[in-house]
Motif scaffolding. Sequence first.
Motif, PDB file in Angstrom:
ATOM      1  N   LEU B   4      37.314  38.873  41.458  1.00 17.61           N
ATOM      2  CA  LEU B   4      37.545  39.535  42.738  1.00 17.61           C
ATOM      3  C   LEU B   4      38.784  38.948  43.390  1.00 17.61           C
ATOM      4  O   LEU B   4      39.428  38.047  42.834  1.00 17.61           O
ATOM      5  CB  LEU B   4      36.320  39.422  43.646  1.00 17.61           C
ATOM      6  N   GLU B   5      39.120  39.501  44.527  1.00 21.84           N
ATOM      7  CA  GLU B   5      40.342  39.081  45.188  1.00 21.84           C
ATOM      8  C   GLU B   5      40.016  38.649  46.615  1.00 21.84           C
ATOM      9  O   GLU B   5      39.361  39.386  47.360  1.00 21.84           O
ATOM     10  CB  GLU B   5      41.302  40.272  45.219  1.00 21.84           C
ATOM     11  N   ILE B   6      40.414  37.439  46.953  1.00 20.98           N
ATOM     12  CA  ILE B   6      40.176  36.954  48.313  1.00 20.98           C
ATOM     13  C   ILE B   6      41.543  36.676  48.943  1.00 20.98           C
ATOM     14  O   ILE B   6      42.324  35.905  48.381  1.00 20.98           O
ATOM     15  CB  ILE B   6      39.350  35.658  48.299  1.00 20.98           C
ATOM     16  N   ASP B   7      41.824  37.295  50.055  1.00 20.72           N
ATOM     17  CA  ASP B   7      43.116  37.121  50.737  1.00 20.72           C
ATOM     18  C   ASP B   7      44.279  37.287  49.751  1.00 20.72           C
ATOM     19  O   ASP B   7      45.250  36.512  49.775  1.00 20.72           O
ATOM     20  CB  ASP B   7      43.197  35.732  51.392  1.00 20.72           C
ATOM     21  N   GLY B   8      44.143  38.255  48.850  1.00 18.90           N
ATOM     22  CA  GLY B   8      45.232  38.532  47.911  1.00 18.90           C
ATOM     23  C   GLY B   8      45.265  37.616  46.714  1.00 18.90           C
ATOM     24  O   GLY B   8      46.071  37.806  45.805  1.00 18.90           O
ATOM     25  N   LYS B   9      44.354  36.598  46.701  1.00 12.53           N
ATOM     26  CA  LYS B   9      44.348  35.677  45.559  1.00 12.53           C
ATOM     27  C   LYS B   9      43.212  36.062  44.622  1.00 12.53           C
ATOM     28  O   LYS B   9      42.063  36.217  45.060  1.00 12.53           O
ATOM     29  CB  LYS B   9      44.159  34.231  46.050  1.00 12.53           C
ATOM     30  N   ALA B  10      43.546  36.210  43.343  1.00 10.58           N
ATOM     31  CA  ALA B  10      42.530  36.577  42.363  1.00 10.58           C
ATOM     32  C   ALA B  10      41.662  35.352  42.082  1.00 10.58           C
ATOM     33  O   ALA B  10      42.162  34.231  42.032  1.00 10.58           O
ATOM     34  CB  ALA B  10      43.174  37.047  41.072  1.00 10.58           C
ATOM     35  N   ALA B  23      35.460  32.259  48.282  1.00 12.05           N
ATOM     36  CA  ALA B  23      36.508  31.873  49.228  1.00 12.05           C
ATOM     37  C   ALA B  23      36.744  30.373  49.184  1.00 12.05           C
ATOM     38  O   ALA B  23      37.891  29.902  49.234  1.00 12.05           O
ATOM     39  CB  ALA B  23      36.132  32.323  50.635  1.00 12.05           C
ATOM     40  N   ASN B  24      35.655  29.592  49.068  1.00  9.83           N
ATOM     41  CA  ASN B  24      35.809  28.140  48.952  1.00  9.83           C
ATOM     42  C   ASN B  24      36.629  27.792  47.717  1.00  9.83           C
ATOM     43  O   ASN B  24      37.414  26.854  47.722  1.00  9.83           O
ATOM     44  CB  ASN B  24      34.437  27.465  48.855  1.00  9.83           C
TER      45      ASN B  24
END
Lengths: 160, 792
Positions: B4-10, B23-24
């Motif tokens: 998945l992608e969190i704040d644009g980071k895979a 997210a952590n």
Amino acid sequence: MSLLSALAKQKIDRELTKYPADQKQSACMSALAIAQDEHGWLSNELMDEVAQYLGMAPVAVYEVATFYNMYNLKPTGKHKVTVCTNLPCALSGGVDAAEYLKHKLGIDFRETTADGQFTLMEGECMGACGDAPVLLVNNKRMCSFMSKEKLDQLVEELKK
Amino acid sequence: MIKLEIDGKAVEVENGSTVMEAANKVGSFIPHFCYHKKLSIAANCRMCLVQVEKAPKPLPACATPATEGMKVQTASQYAKTAQQGVMEFLLINHPLDCPICDQGGECQLQDLAVGYGGSASRYQEEKRVVVNKNLGPLISTDMTRCIHCTRCVRFGQEIAGVMELGMAGRGEHSEILSFVGRTVDSELSGNVIDLCPVGALTSKPFRYSARTWELSRRKSVSPHDGLGSNLVVQVKVDKVMRVLPRENEAINECWLSDKDRFAYEGLNSAERLTKPMLKQDGKWTEVEWNVALDYVAHALANIRNEHGADAIGALASPHQTLEELHLLNKLVRGMGSNNIDTRLRQLDTRADGQVKGVRWLGMKVADLAALQSVLVVGSTLRKDHPLLANRFRQAAKRGQQVNVLHVADDDLLMNVANRLIVKPSQMADALAQVAKALAALKSQPLSKSVADATANIRVSDAAQAIAKSLADKEKVGIFVGNFAEHHPEFSTLYALAQEVARLAGGTLGFLGEAANSVGAAAVGAVPGSKGLCAQGMKSQPRKAYIVFGAEPDLDAADGEATLAALYTAETVIAFSAFKHAASRYADVLLPIAPFTETAGTFVNTEGTVQSFNGVVKPLGDARPGWKVLRVLGNLMKLDGFEFNSIEDVRADIAADLQGFVAGKLNNAIGEVTMNLAPATAGVERIAEVPLYAADPLVRRAPSLQKTADAKRAATAGLAPDVYDNLKLVDGQSVRIKAGAAEVNLPARRDPTLPAGTARVALALPETLALGAATTLTLEMLPVAVTIGHAAE
């Protein structure tokens, strides 16, 4: 000494059969209702006993008993009248019905008449907004379309 | 795995992970209050709302499962608006009393309010006020500050195993409380202070004594139980103000037992010894270190010259550091004596010659969870090892079968598969039953000595059930507790436990008595074949004793007899951080520094070597024990005492401490004569070491002494039959006799005990006179009747 009678325990046991054997706490609400029917209200000692009977932490039983307002945590009068004052009822005369009863019985919400006959409570939605104003007598008897005349009748009937 | 992608980071996470965990992983901080990695998900604070692509509304990150291809924004305008909205609601009822709140400076709500709160409130109405609760001597409450995250409630349910706190009421009227004003008595209760994200639950002993920003944080290791919990000791102007856990997943996770957390109060006790003292003509005088040490060196030399080195004995506490015990050992052996022991409470040392190494847990603490079936033999598990008990509790939830062989059916607050509760004298017999049943189940022969001893015993159903549980599983552990180690037939129990472990194909382990029991044995601070053990030094009194860190009256198995031996000695040299009974029998009191004031090392029960530095300066003239011993070694002209630093001492033990210790760990024991059924008469005593009386430091922590556990320790718990026979009234005192000795204790009915037993603790001044007596005679004391004035 046990506060719960053998009959009450029998009733609770019947409730317990409805749930898996390792999920006794599922019967907490019905067990509290049975205990309250027998004693009229839920004392700390009674809740402690229900907790023991169901193998729950006493505070977990207390959580349930304080969450739902049909459980009486204090002794009530002979007739507990609970008037719904939630929004739909309020718009259709629920508050007026409650005010009329307060005036008639000379007590406020959460108070009991001096003769110990009536306790007046404010209730949450009873799921019958179309019948407003609605009230409950002793948690069990539902009364709909409670105009002033019907309230007078009810009070007379209960006084007998 | 899910991508998945969190704040644009895979990011890739395990199946079943939440958005919060993802997210952590990428380092995106999502504000939260109710979420805690060790607790179940509640999602009731709503602070962690985030924006998820295609979701019609903000979702709580802690309770939203990560799904394939999910795109999450944790700090978009949309997410921020949601988070700010939640913060505004949280602050509606939260009082603005940060300046007088103990949590101020370390408050999650305060910190997050800076980032997400408005600069002014739109709320004009009255704030909610909640009545404070009395939760006991350790936890202070300010319930108006509570934001109902329910972390404390979930901690009780899930970690401590007992739900002592709950959330009563509904909506605005909900509040955290205990049932009808009961106190929170769990031995892990202090953790709710750390868990509380606001100042609703704070530390009572620490209350109003310092602000968090005034404190420096220093690492240390707990000197109490065998676990060696990692600590952050917080210090202000050379005074220890409080102790917090330092996270170490392998040892204490993020928890601390109350003993580890609150025993620091003892460090600031008025009983601290701050000057070397000499007894001259029966009077104590404060002297300088050189005078005191000269005296000691001469006194010991004189004894050696007059009576031989064997007339010198050393009793050391297993709560002292590795370096101190190494040097003490070197000193004693350097003088030519072999009489040194740290196992002061171990009554039965007859198997010492058969022991192959240093006894330990047999595995890593973190590996306990992987066991499928365990047998705990003779352990007051929850009280002696609060955090090991928690490891078993969590494992039991995931299917580990915990079997218990003990002398009391204590509520372990976990699912116990099978229990075998017997009188203390029957413990060996009970364990032998398990071995016999296990041999039959596994169709394996018992070893000769066990087979002989068990030929005539009958296997009870409970023993059979335990054996079956052990036989059915592949990964098995047999753990021997402190009660078994202190048992008069410890050697028999040890050999039987080994036999059970062998038959079950499992690991034998010892839960471990003290912070440095393993270390003490590793550096040889035990007598070995030539010396006398602690019991030997008691029954064959020496001319000179070195008492190191221990209070033999309370720390030895038979305090009364040990005291008698100390009184007869010509000289007693007491190294201690505290003034204690030594002032009656010693000639010299040397103030040594407790663990916070000296560098040192503890080896915990799993054999992990943990070194630490002093966190404050020694109080007064107290000095680190290793320095005192070094100087004493020099004064006595003994070889190998030239050290300039603690590192030199460590190097003197071994270049590689961890490797050195690991090489010594071995739980094997050779042939031992079995004694299954010792003769007994009268009521059998269950002699436990109470949780808050186990070492000199914790005995001086006033808040812990006010807990329900400490109060209960000073009463006699009587098995129902014993209690009823005496026709006692609750709280009435009972006279307890053992030989010529007698004490009076308030009695209580203890339905967890087997018939014919009484719980009368060790290590208490109240029970000192009983010594190590195993059988007791009980009598009712006449009831004190208050006679009113006759009406005239």
